[in-house]
Enzyme design. Structure first.
Site, PDB file in Angstrom:
ATOM      1  N   HIS A  43     -10.371  -3.714 -11.123  1.00  0.00           N
ATOM      2  CA  HIS A  43     -10.461  -3.017  -9.831  1.00  0.00           C
ATOM      3  C   HIS A  43     -11.491  -1.899  -9.946  1.00  0.00           C
ATOM      4  O   HIS A  43     -11.162  -0.763 -10.302  1.00  0.00           O
ATOM      5  CB  HIS A  43      -9.085  -2.438  -9.458  1.00  0.00           C
ATOM      6  CG  HIS A  43      -9.030  -1.834  -8.096  1.00  0.00           C
ATOM      7  ND1 HIS A  43      -7.862  -1.791  -7.352  1.00  0.00           N
ATOM      8  CD2 HIS A  43      -9.963  -1.237  -7.328  1.00  0.00           C
ATOM      9  CE1 HIS A  43      -8.101  -1.195  -6.200  1.00  0.00           C
ATOM     10  NE2 HIS A  43      -9.368  -0.848  -6.167  1.00  0.00           N
ATOM     11  N   ARG A  45     -13.437   1.024  -8.705  1.00  0.00           N
ATOM     12  CA  ARG A  45     -13.371   1.976  -7.593  1.00  0.00           C
ATOM     13  C   ARG A  45     -14.743   2.622  -7.396  1.00  0.00           C
ATOM     14  O   ARG A  45     -15.570   2.636  -8.315  1.00  0.00           O
ATOM     15  CB  ARG A  45     -12.301   3.030  -7.866  1.00  0.00           C
ATOM     16  CG  ARG A  45     -10.902   2.437  -7.920  1.00  0.00           C
ATOM     17  CD  ARG A  45      -9.847   3.492  -8.214  1.00  0.00           C
ATOM     18  NE  ARG A  45      -8.542   2.880  -8.368  1.00  0.00           N
ATOM     19  CZ  ARG A  45      -7.707   2.619  -7.369  1.00  0.00           C
ATOM     20  NH1 ARG A  45      -8.054   2.933  -6.129  1.00  0.00           N
ATOM     21  NH2 ARG A  45      -6.536   2.052  -7.580  1.00  0.00           N
ATOM     22  N   GLU A  70     -10.404  -6.754  -7.510  1.00  0.00           N
ATOM     23  CA  GLU A  70      -9.757  -6.029  -6.424  1.00  0.00           C
ATOM     24  C   GLU A  70     -10.656  -4.901  -5.953  1.00  0.00           C
ATOM     25  O   GLU A  70     -11.438  -4.352  -6.730  1.00  0.00           O
ATOM     26  CB  GLU A  70      -8.435  -5.413  -6.906  1.00  0.00           C
ATOM     27  CG  GLU A  70      -7.417  -6.394  -7.426  1.00  0.00           C
ATOM     28  CD  GLU A  70      -6.160  -5.702  -7.917  1.00  0.00           C
ATOM     29  OE1 GLU A  70      -5.111  -6.360  -7.956  1.00  0.00           O
ATOM     30  OE2 GLU A  70      -6.225  -4.506  -8.273  1.00  0.00           O
ATOM     31  N   HIS A 190       1.972  -4.620  -8.775  1.00  0.00           N
ATOM     32  CA  HIS A 190       2.131  -3.169  -8.792  1.00  0.00           C
ATOM     33  C   HIS A 190       3.507  -2.808  -9.331  1.00  0.00           C
ATOM     34  O   HIS A 190       4.533  -3.124  -8.738  1.00  0.00           O
ATOM     35  CB  HIS A 190       1.944  -2.517  -7.421  1.00  0.00           C
ATOM     36  CG  HIS A 190       1.528  -1.068  -7.549  1.00  0.00           C
ATOM     37  ND1 HIS A 190       0.213  -0.685  -7.684  1.00  0.00           N
ATOM     38  CD2 HIS A 190       2.259   0.060  -7.617  1.00  0.00           C
ATOM     39  CE1 HIS A 190       0.148   0.632  -7.803  1.00  0.00           C
ATOM     40  NE2 HIS A 190       1.370   1.094  -7.779  1.00  0.00           N
ATOM     41  N   ASP A 191       3.502  -2.140 -10.485  1.00  0.00           N
ATOM     42  CA  ASP A 191       4.713  -1.646 -11.148  1.00  0.00           C
ATOM     43  C   ASP A 191       5.647  -2.754 -11.624  1.00  0.00           C
ATOM     44  O   ASP A 191       6.814  -2.493 -11.921  1.00  0.00           O
ATOM     45  CB  ASP A 191       5.481  -0.671 -10.252  1.00  0.00           C
ATOM     46  CG  ASP A 191       4.760   0.645 -10.068  1.00  0.00           C
ATOM     47  OD1 ASP A 191       3.894   0.966 -10.907  1.00  0.00           O
ATOM     48  OD2 ASP A 191       5.035   1.353  -9.081  1.00  0.00           O
TER      49      ASP A 191
END
Length: 241
Positions: A43, A45, A70, A190-191
């Protein structure tokens, strides 16, 4: 059968903390595939605080499984993914100031925007996924964008599971069932961790892919990377006939 895609962001965070090239993210990408990982997720950014844009080009050259990129579809990101042409692009509505992705798209509000972006990706043969909160009413609008998949944001589930909140899985089941009705596949991330992954797969056995990074890398500090990946694969496959 859910595939395990391993997110390398935390490896890049550790490397960037000291500069240089330790740990070497290319070697980690090679190793996690050798150890059984069925895909790599990264991912990048805009601020490149972990995965850099250069990393994306470098990592893409060593992928033998699947590469999932992502990100928020700003112009720089779109140029990157259209250059690299990964197996999958997952669109995430991150704002600049978030520590980590913490919510999905509202495809009712952003349908036209997402439709244009997804058409560009699919014109280049790239599978597309939309990061989505567990809300069944969003799914028909997500389907209308032309996306192939949704990725369920599992942060709410993970928090609920940790405190034994029995109904935490219900919105996910309803949203996943709605996705199937709309001819979309389901990813999740996620998590997720070794404690909750089996329960999620048992309740939604038709998940196509789980993307796990922070917990997997944290668990690997104690268990070792190869052993941790194999432990996840066992947890994911345990409910299969």
């Amino acid at each position: 059968m859910a595939k395990l895609s391993i997110n390398l962001n935390k490896i890049a965070t550790l490397r960037n903390a000291r500069g240089g090239d330790v740990p070497n993210i290319l070697q980690v990408a090679i190793d996690v595939q050798k150890f059984g990982g069925e895909g790599i997720t990264i991912h990048p950014r805009p601020d490149e605080r972990h995965i850099t844009y250069k990393d994306v080009y470098d990592i893409s050259s060593v992928i033998k499984t699947e590469l999932n990129i992502e990100g928020r579809p700003i112009d720089k990101f779109m140029k990157l993914v259209l250059d690299v042409k990964p197996s999958q692009v997952t669109l995430v509505p991150d704002s600049d100031n978030v520590i980590t992705s913490n919510s999905g798209w509202n495809p009712i509000v952003h349908k036209n925007f997402l439709t244009k972006i997804i058409k560009k990706l699919k014109d280049h043969g790239i599978r597309t996924s939309i990061f989505l909160d567990p809300n069944p009413k969003f799914v028909p609008y997500a389907a209308k964008t032309g996306a192939d998949r949704i990725e369920l944001y599992t942060g709410f589930f993970s928090k609920g599971y940790a405190i034994k909140e029995c109904g935490c899985i219900n919105p996910y089941i309803k949203t996943a069932n709605q996705a199937i009705k709309n001819c979309m596949q389901i990813n999740a991330g996620h998590d997720l961790n070794l404690d909750n992954i089996s329960f999620l797969i048992k309740k939604i056995p038709f998940i196509a892919e789980v993307s796990i990074g922070h917990s997997l890398i944290s668990e690997a500090l104690y268990m070792g990377l190869e052993n941790t990946i194999q432990s996840y694969l066992k947890k994911i496959k345990i409910n299969l006939p």
